[in-house]
Design a protein around this motif. Structure first.
Motif, mmCIF file in Angstrom:
data_model
loop_
_atom_site.group_PDB
_atom_site.id
_atom_site.type_symbol
_atom_site.label_atom_id
_atom_site.label_comp_id
_atom_site.label_asym_id
_atom_site.label_seq_id
_atom_site.Cartn_x
_atom_site.Cartn_y
_atom_site.Cartn_z
ATOM 1 N N TYR A 32 1.781 -0.065 7.137
ATOM 2 C CA TYR A 32 0.880 0.937 5.986
ATOM 3 C C TYR A 32 -0.276 -0.003 5.406
ATOM 4 C CZ TYR A 32 2.723 6.049 6.077
ATOM 5 O OH TYR A 32 3.355 6.516 6.312
ATOM 6 N N LYS A 35 -3.460 -0.581 7.318
ATOM 7 C CA LYS A 35 -4.100 0.593 6.880
ATOM 8 C C LYS A 35 -4.969 1.151 5.003
ATOM 9 C CE LYS A 35 -4.117 3.360 10.629
ATOM 10 N NZ LYS A 35 -5.240 3.961 11.040
ATOM 11 N N SER A 37 -2.857 0.808 2.554
ATOM 12 C CA SER A 37 -2.056 1.778 2.037
ATOM 13 C C SER A 37 -0.623 0.848 1.347
ATOM 14 C CB SER A 37 -1.401 3.219 1.979
ATOM 15 O OG SER A 37 -2.440 3.776 2.568
ATOM 16 N N TRP A 51 8.477 7.577 6.551
ATOM 17 C CA TRP A 51 7.324 7.706 6.273
ATOM 18 C C TRP A 51 7.227 6.718 8.245
ATOM 19 C CZ3 TRP A 51 4.449 7.660 2.423
ATOM 20 C CH2 TRP A 51 4.600 8.070 1.487
ATOM 21 N N PHE A 55 3.890 8.433 8.770
ATOM 22 C CA PHE A 55 2.817 7.239 9.773
ATOM 23 C C PHE A 55 2.098 8.057 11.060
ATOM 24 C CE2 PHE A 55 0.550 3.679 11.740
ATOM 25 C CZ PHE A 55 -0.008 3.121 10.864
#
Length: 144
Positions: A32, A35, A37, A51, A55
């Motif tokens: 994350y 990306k 986040s 999660w 994703f």
């Protein structure tokens, strides 16, 4: 990585070092973060797996490559999580000293020569002066 892979996967190539003690929480956070986040800490591995699944769902529209590096024996449950959630244009490459026959046939590579290992190390470490004696001794220790 091979230029065909780069053309195919573009910015969706994720290199994740697994190591001796795989930690799904850290792996998912790393994905994350790549990306852009941030995620809160997970209370348990089930939440981390959820999660990871999210994703992968969000990334479904583009081809995706995971390189799971330095996977140790006993990490089958982690590999199962990635395998369970992957989709048709998602590829997983596992590098390991161990074979995981449930996940496909291994492709065995010969060890690098000392010279090739030194070239790869210097390239990976982005050392400017590749012939410098200062780096030579340290470099030899790292590739041993």
């Amino acid at each position: 990585l091979h230029s065909v892979w780069i053309d195919t996967f573009k910015n969706n190539i994720f290199f994740v070092n697994i190591s001796k003690k795989p930690n799904l929480d850290l792996i998912v956070h790393e994905l994350y973060q790549r990306k852009g986040s941030e995620l809160p800490a997970f209370e348990n591995e089930v939440l981390a797996a959820n999660w990871l699944q999210q994703f992968l769902k969000e990334s479904r529209q583009n081809p995706l490559l995971f390189v799971l590096d330095d996977v140790w024996s006993g990490s089958e449950s982690l590999l199962e999580k990635f395998d369970q959630f992957k989709f048709s244009n998602c590829k997983i490459l596992v590098t390991s000293r161990f074979a995981f026959p449930r996940f496909g046939s291994p492709y065995r590579l010969a060890s690098l020569s000392d010279e090739d290992a030194m070239i790869l190390f210097h390239y990976s470490a982005s050392l400017e002066d590749k012939n410098s004696y200062t780096y030579e001794d340290l470099s030899r220790k790292v590739i041993s």
